[in-house]
Design a protein around this motif. Sequence first.
Motif, PDB file in Angstrom:
ATOM      1  N   ARG A 409      47.377  45.065  60.998  1.00  0.00           N
ATOM      2  CA  ARG A 409      46.372  44.482  61.895  1.00  0.00           C
ATOM      3  C   ARG A 409      44.967  44.967  61.523  1.00  0.00           C
ATOM      4  O   ARG A 409      44.007  44.198  61.523  1.00  0.00           O
ATOM      5  N   ASN A 410      44.846  46.259  61.193  1.00  0.00           N
ATOM      6  CA  ASN A 410      43.550  46.811  60.799  1.00  0.00           C
ATOM      7  C   ASN A 410      43.046  46.166  59.512  1.00  0.00           C
ATOM      8  O   ASN A 410      41.853  45.867  59.373  1.00  0.00           O
ATOM      9  N   SER A 411      43.951  45.970  58.548  1.00  0.00           N
ATOM     10  CA  SER A 411      43.546  45.360  57.282  1.00  0.00           C
ATOM     11  C   SER A 411      43.035  43.944  57.499  1.00  0.00           C
ATOM     12  O   SER A 411      42.075  43.510  56.862  1.00  0.00           O
ATOM     13  N   ILE A 412      43.686  43.225  58.402  1.00  0.00           N
ATOM     14  CA  ILE A 412      43.266  41.845  58.675  1.00  0.00           C
ATOM     15  C   ILE A 412      41.945  41.813  59.431  1.00  0.00           C
ATOM     16  O   ILE A 412      41.033  41.037  59.113  1.00  0.00           O
ATOM     17  N   ASP A 413      41.801  42.696  60.430  1.00  0.00           N
ATOM     18  CA  ASP A 413      40.601  42.662  61.276  1.00  0.00           C
ATOM     19  C   ASP A 413      39.384  43.248  60.559  1.00  0.00           C
ATOM     20  O   ASP A 413      38.317  42.634  60.520  1.00  0.00           O
ATOM     21  N   HIS A 414      39.535  44.443  59.992  1.00  0.00           N
ATOM     22  CA  HIS A 414      38.399  45.128  59.354  1.00  0.00           C
ATOM     23  C   HIS A 414      38.205  44.722  57.898  1.00  0.00           C
ATOM     24  O   HIS A 414      37.082  44.732  57.394  1.00  0.00           O
ATOM     25  N   GLY A 415      39.318  44.396  57.206  1.00  0.00           N
ATOM     26  CA  GLY A 415      39.223  44.170  55.771  1.00  0.00           C
ATOM     27  C   GLY A 415      38.916  42.741  55.385  1.00  0.00           C
ATOM     28  O   GLY A 415      37.908  42.467  54.729  1.00  0.00           O
ATOM     29  N   LEU A 416      39.769  41.814  55.779  1.00  0.00           N
ATOM     30  CA  LEU A 416      39.621  40.431  55.317  1.00  0.00           C
ATOM     31  C   LEU A 416      38.438  39.734  55.978  1.00  0.00           C
ATOM     32  O   LEU A 416      38.200  39.882  57.171  1.00  0.00           O
ATOM     33  N   GLU A 417      37.734  38.934  55.173  1.00  0.00           N
ATOM     34  CA  GLU A 417      36.586  38.184  55.686  1.00  0.00           C
ATOM     35  C   GLU A 417      37.025  36.783  56.102  1.00  0.00           C
ATOM     36  O   GLU A 417      38.121  36.331  55.762  1.00  0.00           O
ATOM     37  N   LEU A 418      36.137  36.092  56.819  1.00  0.00           N
ATOM     38  CA  LEU A 418      36.369  34.691  57.159  1.00  0.00           C
ATOM     39  C   LEU A 418      36.282  33.853  55.881  1.00  0.00           C
ATOM     40  O   LEU A 418      35.608  34.246  54.921  1.00  0.00           O
ATOM     41  N   PRO A 419      36.944  32.700  55.852  1.00  0.00           N
ATOM     42  CA  PRO A 419      36.946  31.880  54.624  1.00  0.00           C
ATOM     43  C   PRO A 419      35.549  31.589  54.073  1.00  0.00           C
ATOM     44  O   PRO A 419      35.338  31.657  52.860  1.00  0.00           O
ATOM     45  N   ALA A 420      34.596  31.271  54.961  1.00  0.00           N
ATOM     46  CA  ALA A 420      33.241  30.956  54.487  1.00  0.00           C
ATOM     47  C   ALA A 420      32.596  32.177  53.826  1.00  0.00           C
ATOM     48  O   ALA A 420      31.920  32.063  52.788  1.00  0.00           O
ATOM     49  N   ASP A 421      32.797  33.369  54.426  1.00  0.00           N
ATOM     50  CA  ASP A 421      32.230  34.601  53.856  1.00  0.00           C
ATOM     51  C   ASP A 421      32.868  34.920  52.508  1.00  0.00           C
ATOM     52  O   ASP A 421      32.204  35.423  51.585  1.00  0.00           O
ATOM     53  N   ARG A 422      34.163  34.649  52.374  1.00  0.00           N
ATOM     54  CA  ARG A 422      34.843  34.918  51.107  1.00  0.00           C
ATOM     55  C   ARG A 422      34.317  33.987  50.012  1.00  0.00           C
ATOM     56  O   ARG A 422      34.109  34.413  48.873  1.00  0.00           O
ATOM     57  N   GLU A 423      34.100  32.720  50.371  1.00  0.00           N
ATOM     58  CA  GLU A 423      33.552  31.783  49.385  1.00  0.00           C
ATOM     59  C   GLU A 423      32.154  32.208  48.949  1.00  0.00           C
ATOM     60  O   GLU A 423      31.810  32.132  47.757  1.00  0.00           O
ATOM     61  N   ALA A 424      31.354  32.686  49.920  1.00  0.00           N
ATOM     62  CA  ALA A 424      29.994  33.129  49.587  1.00  0.00           C
ATOM     63  C   ALA A 424      30.018  34.340  48.658  1.00  0.00           C
ATOM     64  O   ALA A 424      29.104  34.540  47.849  1.00  0.00           O
ATOM     65  N   ALA A 425      31.087  35.154  48.755  1.00  0.00           N
ATOM     66  CA  ALA A 425      31.209  36.342  47.908  1.00  0.00           C
ATOM     67  C   ALA A 425      31.922  36.031  46.596  1.00  0.00           C
ATOM     68  O   ALA A 425      32.206  36.936  45.800  1.00  0.00           O
ATOM     69  N   GLY A 426      32.221  34.742  46.365  1.00  0.00           N
ATOM     70  CA  GLY A 426      32.883  34.360  45.124  1.00  0.00           C
ATOM     71  C   GLY A 426      34.369  34.641  45.104  1.00  0.00           C
ATOM     72  O   GLY A 426      34.968  34.760  44.026  1.00  0.00           O
ATOM     73  N   LYS A 427      34.979  34.729  46.278  1.00  0.00           N
ATOM     74  CA  LYS A 427      36.419  34.993  46.367  1.00  0.00           C
ATOM     75  C   LYS A 427      37.150  33.725  46.801  1.00  0.00           C
ATOM     76  O   LYS A 427      36.538  32.802  47.353  1.00  0.00           O
ATOM     77  N   PRO A 428      38.464  33.666  46.597  1.00  0.00           N
ATOM     78  CA  PRO A 428      39.245  32.548  47.153  1.00  0.00           C
ATOM     79  C   PRO A 428      39.155  32.549  48.678  1.00  0.00           C
ATOM     80  O   PRO A 428      39.001  33.598  49.305  1.00  0.00           O
ATOM     81  N   ARG A 429      39.243  31.357  49.283  1.00  0.00           N
ATOM     82  CA  ARG A 429      39.152  31.259  50.738  1.00  0.00           C
ATOM     83  C   ARG A 429      40.278  32.033  51.433  1.00  0.00           C
ATOM     84  O   ARG A 429      40.088  32.574  52.519  1.00  0.00           O
ATOM     85  N   THR A 430      41.433  32.100  50.790  1.00  0.00           N
ATOM     86  CA  THR A 430      42.586  32.757  51.395  1.00  0.00           C
ATOM     87  C   THR A 430      42.619  34.227  51.011  1.00  0.00           C
ATOM     88  O   THR A 430      42.655  34.573  49.820  1.00  0.00           O
ATOM     89  N   GLY A 431      42.577  35.094  52.018  1.00  0.00           N
ATOM     90  CA  GLY A 431      42.694  36.518  51.771  1.00  0.00           C
ATOM     91  C   GLY A 431      44.150  36.907  51.584  1.00  0.00           C
ATOM     92  O   GLY A 431      45.062  36.208  52.013  1.00  0.00           O
ATOM     93  N   GLN A 432      44.359  38.041  50.952  1.00  0.00           N
ATOM     94  CA  GLN A 432      45.726  38.466  50.650  1.00  0.00           C
ATOM     95  C   GLN A 432      46.011  39.850  51.220  1.00  0.00           C
ATOM     96  O   GLN A 432      45.228  40.780  51.063  1.00  0.00           O
ATOM     97  N   ILE A 433      47.151  39.945  51.906  1.00  0.00           N
ATOM     98  CA  ILE A 433      47.689  41.234  52.346  1.00  0.00           C
ATOM     99  C   ILE A 433      48.953  41.467  51.537  1.00  0.00           C
ATOM    100  O   ILE A 433      49.856  40.625  51.532  1.00  0.00           O
TER     101      ILE A 433
END
Length: 683
Positions: A409-433
């Motif tokens: 839960r902590n990794s999802i809440d604190h770690g993963l970004e929202l899809p739009a933020d991930r795209e802005a950072a050059g990452k895939p929209r889908t975060g991975q746990i």
Amino acid sequence: MSMDPVETFRIEAAELLEQVEQGLLDLTHRLTDKDLVDAVFRGLHTLKGSGAMFGFDDLAAFTHHCETAFDRVRKGEVPATVELVSAVLSARDHMRSLVEDEVTQTHRDAGAGLLADLRRAVESAQGKSSAPAPVDPAPVAATQDAPAPAAQAGWKLWFSLPANAMTNGSNPLALLAELGELGEMHVEADTSSVPPLDGLKPADLYVAWTVTLRTDQPRSAIDDVFIFVMDDMQLRIESLSAETEPRAPAEEIVAEAPSIAASADAPAAPSSIAPRAAAEPVAGSGDAKHGKSSESVRVPAERLDELMDRVGELVIAQSRLSQLASASTDLQLRSVSEEIERLSGELRDTMMVLRMVPVATLFGRFRRLVHDLARETGKAIELVTEGESTEVDKTVIERLADPLVHLVRNSIDHGLELPADREAAGKPRTGQIRLSARQAGGEVIINITDDGRGIDRERVRAKAVASGLLEADQQVGDHELLQFIFHPGFSTAQKVTNLSGRGVGMDVVKRTIESLRGTIDLTSTPGKGSEISLRIPLTVAIIDGLLVRVGDGRYVIPLAAVEECLELSLEDDLRSRGRSFISLRDKLVPFLRLRELFRTGTKPDPHQKIVVISTGSERVGLVVDQIIGDHQTVIKSMSKLHAAVNTFSGATILGDGTVALILDVGHLVAAGQQQEAQLRAAG
């Protein structure tokens, strides 16, 4: 002592619900997978039938509606959608409460609301289907082997269940009643296989049935009736029109049960079916089923715990016997002692395997957690698991469940970004746990990794200063800075949410891991993600230890934590006073003098030894007077009076009947690192 049948049903229902949940979660990614739809339908159908049989009427009635919805998906009338799957997932949670709790009006009201949501999901799915509902392929297949439905008068079938069917919970009368719902039915019971009274077993089933069913329903409707007993039964189905129009043997409609092959030589015409001959393979099928069930026995966990305690006592008694035999000149006594030592060792190893369960049982529950959190947070999340076949003691699995839930839960809440933020950072929209497990010696290493934003060091430092844990100008290493996250009440969340932000949890996680004699380590790269690594002993009952002497007392160090042993002469001991460091392959390693820590009041031996222990990347040396050797250690918990003594994690009984304390490696390493920090600050 036999188990209560209702409790047996609850256990089996929990397994069914778990299978349904996993099927639904798989279906969210493969909405057109017909095998998955069929698997979920079978699970719901079995749960409904078993629930009605054991008196869980509310469960059966509620599950019937979910089964009906999936039946429409199965027949192609309604497409599977994410909303429909989510509605059934919520309904599945309600089914679990109906199984576990006493049903109240509150349950019924909640069930009504869930069914309303399910109806809306079905209607919405039907509305999204732009093409007309596809024709059920089953009736089409039937028309190739049988006359058209208009000319079809119905079906004639013969079936028998294995001898142990009723013992396993199958009710043939319920199957006949379900067939009767399809149309007008005539039933004939074949009792030719019933043995004489002196050979009759009351729990066995000997009766077979011939059923004439007048209906316009397709054959698939009959298959649905037998769907959860199909693999174990004998079933023959023929179109009634076959009585007037003989067909080639190749056109005979036979259920796909493996056991049907045994009766393939039987004539095709219904009038020539020989029930007595067909009953013989059924008996064989029942025997096979008995043999199969004898390979797996359900045993309450409490009995395994009791057996483990007895094995532990046996190991202690064997150790005492070995010590007595070694001091004796009686060769027969030594021979018996060696034999008992071998047998007790084999028994211990067998017992350890019995308690082992794969971490897949632990990882499986996180698929649902990630699915729910993705919907709650609006984040796109992919869960990847590795090493699910790694086995760990069942007690460890049970105690790891809550800490891992909090970490994910902590990794999802604190770690993963929202899809739009991930795209802005050059990452895939889908975060991975990523959850991975692997065995390393006597430990299992579990890693929780995310590819999110990483930990903001400045925010951690600011929170540590605000909490009084750190001076504003104090310099600390990266590892020490991240360790503040495990301090009670520490949280870097900017707002309190349902997931986190109250500062409760990470300290509890660390205490739980340490209570298992494990360690927790945290690494993080800004912008790349974080990784939490747990090192846990495979078992918490019996461990291999290194027996050492400090003064007049003997202590056990868990062998999995021992890296190496060095000699510390009296001259080196005097020269290192005030420093407490040794140089080990060009690296300084702090060490603790256990004689001083335990206040033994004794003089050091001329040739002291240093036992280097480690937890992850941290190492510390323990100065002891003598290394006695390896020792198989049966762990006994400390009493509540000693709860505040952090240096020891438990105790064991030695071969001579005396007690040796087991050192808490995590606490000693932390103490050594703290001593190192103080000496560096003073220097």
